[in-house]
Design an enzyme around this catalytic site. Structure first.
Site, PDB file in Angstrom:
ATOM      1  N   ASP A   5       0.759  -1.190  -0.180  1.00  0.00           N
ATOM      2  CA  ASP A   5       0.024  -0.006  -0.095  1.00  0.00           C
ATOM      3  C   ASP A   5       0.726   1.315   0.077  1.00  0.00           C
ATOM      4  O   ASP A   5       2.069   1.224  -0.184  1.00  0.00           O
ATOM      5  CB  ASP A   5      -0.802   0.029   1.133  1.00  0.00           C
ATOM      6  CG  ASP A   5      -2.405   0.661   0.754  1.00  0.00           C
ATOM      7  OD1 ASP A   5      -2.600   1.849   0.309  1.00  0.00           O
ATOM      8  OD2 ASP A   5      -3.094  -0.011   0.713  1.00  0.00           O
ATOM      9  N   HIS A  22      -2.705   3.121  -4.922  1.00  0.00           N
ATOM     10  CA  HIS A  22      -1.933   2.597  -3.785  1.00  0.00           C
ATOM     11  C   HIS A  22      -0.768   2.059  -3.984  1.00  0.00           C
ATOM     12  O   HIS A  22      -0.401   1.063  -3.354  1.00  0.00           O
ATOM     13  CB  HIS A  22      -3.165   1.690  -3.023  1.00  0.00           C
ATOM     14  CG  HIS A  22      -4.237   2.320  -2.563  1.00  0.00           C
ATOM     15  ND1 HIS A  22      -4.154   3.025  -1.250  1.00  0.00           N
ATOM     16  CD2 HIS A  22      -5.552   2.164  -2.831  1.00  0.00           C
ATOM     17  CE1 HIS A  22      -5.394   3.329  -1.047  1.00  0.00           C
ATOM     18  NE2 HIS A  22      -6.264   2.772  -2.060  1.00  0.00           N
ATOM     19  N   GLU A  38      -9.427   2.713  -5.764  1.00  0.00           N
ATOM     20  CA  GLU A  38      -9.328   4.198  -5.307  1.00  0.00           C
ATOM     21  C   GLU A  38      -7.950   4.568  -5.998  1.00  0.00           C
ATOM     22  O   GLU A  38      -6.965   4.787  -5.622  1.00  0.00           O
ATOM     23  CB  GLU A  38      -8.920   4.129  -3.887  1.00  0.00           C
ATOM     24  CG  GLU A  38     -10.090   3.865  -2.884  1.00  0.00           C
ATOM     25  CD  GLU A  38      -9.964   3.934  -1.613  1.00  0.00           C
ATOM     26  OE1 GLU A  38     -10.765   4.259  -0.833  1.00  0.00           O
ATOM     27  OE2 GLU A  38      -8.737   3.535  -1.074  1.00  0.00           O
TER      28      GLU A  38
HETATM   29  C1  ACM Z   1     -11.137  -0.433  -0.294  1.00  0.00           C
HETATM   30  O1  ACM Z   1     -11.804  -0.336   0.939  1.00  0.00           O
HETATM   31  N1  ACM Z   1     -10.372   0.704  -0.817  1.00  0.00           N
HETATM   32  C2  ACM Z   1     -11.070  -1.731  -1.176  1.00  0.00           C
END
Ligand code: ACM
Ligand code: ZN
Length: 747
Positions: free
Chosen positions: A175, A249, A313
């Site tokens: 991440d 991410h 995201e």
């Molecule tokens: C997530 O909660 N961004 C998959």
């Protein structure tokens, strides 16, 4: 019988089978059966029981594991009685393992009670169980990207999953805040990407300016660690599914290899705060080669059929500004950046498929077109999952409202810090992952649900356990037990037993199960505000007091909702056999003339987080840590008309507004109070211009009270001026601020 998850067929039998000393066991020619038998042996040792292998049918044989080819995968049949224990599974052996889990839970829970004398014999109640899971995919995700968790803890977590017949550990390994897996070809991923020098303190919207600690954090799993974890899980019939996040991410990877980015001209760094970052992988051939190299090593390490490639995201700002991305869009004839993401995921999928594996992606991979063989993990509600199932794609349901175990599970006002939301045990239990609007054929694409324990606010294994347990046991029943057999009340009885085993295994489960939760509401029938108190654990005695936190003074014995006629803080604790098993909890209820009254507002609330239409007079005040209780307005001025239950003499109107500059939430700048006898003609009785201490640096609830000469009123109007435009130099500078209000109080 106290088995979690509840078996799908269970038949009472009289009697019991006693295990003590040497117990003779016969096994089929099956490696997995041998593994399961030694697992069982390890768990019986404490009672001095040792398992002695014998031929099937040998004299004195007590336990028999037998292969039954007609049983479906993961199904088992367990018969205990007439001095024998018979366990059947098909040859893949998972049924043996699940049968053993049920058998271990049949052992009276005293065996698992810390400090209780160790028994020298185990009495297993007779029973006949025929069991198989509702879903083949029974997942839990842990996020070690945000905060690294030691290998030993991961294995302990796998042990717990396995005890509740869960079979997929989704391992979120990368991440923005950390890259946690050694990749031999790209050593900087861990040399650089697994380390950060500080971390945000508190919620990103709580302190403003943001505060950071300067504690270095790091950690990653070597490939040897990964092999050990995978092997350990496999022995417990758990498949570890790795997740490598792309194209978003990716800050930790880009900190290590900035050449894989679009080059926004910024420094790439392992992030110290949470959120969504614009720096993402640039989908050049170079990046794709890099990701293929990474995935090759990952695929080598993880036998899992599924490889999770993230996909969530992912803001497109960088791609919009990047000449290489724009050229790629033109070259490939793509419409926009969403299609570029889809193109990218297709490329990655083709590579993963070429290795004989399939991808899972978060539901954003639907945008711009789904890759042909992708399985969708639906997290932004169920919409993505429904859409994917209709396109004949497999789906894992993990909607945040039911499955995000990084949300609060006890009253957020007092709970240890979590990300947001509210997901108590009963809500977690209530989830059914199969949407009714799907056809029977489409429903078959829902392969199972998953709980996600995101790690932003979880810095230690103990804290992770606090978040995951006991909700994970509720999830296990969502995953395993057919819906017609699920029953929350029955579950809580079994959970009370199971808590002993969690304690025995040193699992730091949240103890809200043994604590008092409060629910205040206006009772129209009695014409009073009433506070109900309950515990999830059945059979507890609740003791309470008003405005007094001393345990010795909890003298009230709760039997039915208590009436409050004025503002009070209720303190309560729950006792089992005279023993308190949780903490003393509390809640303040603001009871006044407005409580429970109808009101209207102009404009209507733009966002009511709870109790729509009565949240301003529900007796519970908003608190700064979380938005749940606040009522938000987005215009310059708000008018709220409260209709009192009967004409009354009033002398005070109070309310509070919230200051959270990071979120563009500013407090009221003025307030006016009017009264009316008929709801038509109003007379102003007070007016105040409001000023605050804005040198503060944390989110604040600012209470306001307007007092005046007593007036007769049947209706009370409060006009509140919003905080206006967000001030210069602040987030949202020059745009209308949000006005968050709670609670309107009239005395
Ligand atoms: C997530 O909660 N961004 C998959
Ligand atoms: Zn680019």
């Amino acid at each position: 019988y106290s088995i979690i998850p509840l078996p799908n067929e269970i038949e009472d039998r009289q009697g019991s089978v006693v295990l003590s000393g040497e117990v003779k066991v016969s096994l089929p020619e099956n490696e997995r059966a041998r593994g399961v038998c030694s697992y069982l042996g390890d768990h019986l040792k404490r009672a001095g029981v040792t398992l002695l292998p014998v031929e099937a049918g040998a004299s004195g044989e007590t336990i028999r594991l037998a292969v039954c080819d007609t049983l479906p995968s993961e199904a088992y049949e367990l018969e205990v009685g007439d001095g024998k224990i018979l366990l059947r599974s098909n040859a893949d052996g998972a049924g043996f393992f699940y049968g053993v889990q049920s058998l271990l839970q049949l052992i009276p829970s005293d065996y698992y009670t810390d400090g209780a004398p160790v028994p020298d014999r185990l009495e297993i109640p007779a029973v006949r169980i025929k069991d198989r899971p509702r879903f083949g995919y029974r997942g839990a995700m842990i996020d070690v990207g945000r905060n690294f968790m030691p290998k030993e803890f991961v294995m302990k977590f796998i042990d717990q999953m396995a005890a509740y017949k869960m079979n997929r550990l989704h391992f979120h390994l990368t991440d923005d805040q950390g890259w946690r897996i050694e990749i031999k070809k790209y050593p900087r991923l861990t040399e650089v990407g697994s380390k950060r020098s500080g971390t945000l303190i508190g919620h990103s919207d709580y302190y403003w300016p943001e505060r950071f600690d300067s504690i270095p954090r790091s950690g990653y799993y070597t490939q040897e660690d990964i092999k050990e974890i995978v092997r350990y899980a496999e022995e417990r019939f758990v498949t570890v599914i790795p997740e490598i996040e792309m194209p978003g991410h990716a800050s930790a990877a880009l900190a290590a290899y900035p050449e894989l980015s679009c080059g926004l001209g910024k420094d790439y760094a392992v992030r110290q705060s949470w959120g969504i970052f614009k720096e993402i992988f640039c989908p050049t051939e170079r990046t794709i080669t890099f990701l293929e190299d990474v995935l090759s090593e990952v695929i080598e390490l993880f036998p899992s059929h599924y490889i999770h490639i993230g996909g969530d995201e992912c803001p497109k700002d960088a791609w919009k500004a990047c000449p290489r991305c724009q050229a790629l869009i033109r070259k490939e004839g793509l419409k926009n950046e969403e299609e570029l993401q889809s193109w990218f995921i297709h490329r990655i999928e083709a590579f993963v498929n070429s290795k004989g594996r399939d991808i899972i992606g978060w539901d954003e991979i639907l945008e711009g077109g789904l890759a042909p063989n992708a399985t969708v993990m639906s997290w932004r509600g169920e919409t993505g999952g429904i859409s994917a199932a209709r396109q004949r794609h497999d789906v894992i349901m993990s909607p945040s409202r039911y499955c995000y175990y990084d949300h609060y599970q006890e009253d957020p006002e007092y709970a240890p810090m979590e990300i947001s939301g509210f997901l108590p045990l009963d809500t977690a239990y209530a989830y059914d992952p199969v949407p009714l609007e799907l056809t029977p054929e489409e429903r078959l694409h829902i392969i199972g649900p998953q709980a996600n324990v995101w790690g932003e606010f979880i810095q230690t294994p103990e804290y992770l356990e606090y978040m995951a347990f006991p909700r994970l046991l509720a999830m296990s029943e969502v995953q395993w037990t057919n819906p017609d057999r699920k029953d929350f009340e029955d579950f809580t009885h079994r959970l009370a037993d199971e808590f002993k085993r969690l304690d025995y295994n040193k699992v730091n489960a949240c103890r809200n199960f043994y604590e008092v939760n409060f629910e205040g509401s206006w009772n129209a029938a009695s014409g009073r505000y009433e506070v109900a108190m309950k515990t999830f654990c059945p059979g507890m005695e609740i003791r309470y007091a008003l405005n007094d936190s001393a345990e010795a003074n909890l003298k009230g014995r709760y039997t039915s909702p208590i009436a409050l006629d004025e503002t009070a803080t209720v303190y309560a604790a729950a006792y089992l056999d005279g023993k308190r098993l949780g903490k003393i909890t509390r809640k303040t209820f603001a009871v006044n003339l407005a409580t429970g009254c109808d009101y209207t507002s102009v404009p209507k609330a733009g966002w009511e987080h709870l109790n729509e239409g009565f949240g301003l007079t529900d007796g519970v005040r908003g608190y700064p840590i979380q938005m749940r209780r606040w009522i938000s307005f987005y215009e310059d001025t708000v008018r709220i008309d409260v209709r009192l239950r009967e004409p009354s003499e009033i002398r005070e109107v109070a309310f509070a507004s919230l200051w959270k500059p990071r979120n563009m939430i500013w407090p009221a700048r003025y307030a006016k109070v009017f009264v009316s006898e008929d709801g038509k003609r109003y007379r102003q009785v007070d007016e105040r211009v409001l000023a605050y201490d804005f040198t503060r640096t944390e989110a604040t609830r600012f209470p306001v009270s307007l007092t005046f000469e007593p007036r007769k009123a049947a209706f009370v109007r409060v006009e509140i001026g919003s905080g206006g435009l967000c001030p210069e130099g602040q987030p949202g500078e020059g745009t209308q601020s949000e006005l968050a209000l709670d609670e309107i109080e009239i005395r």
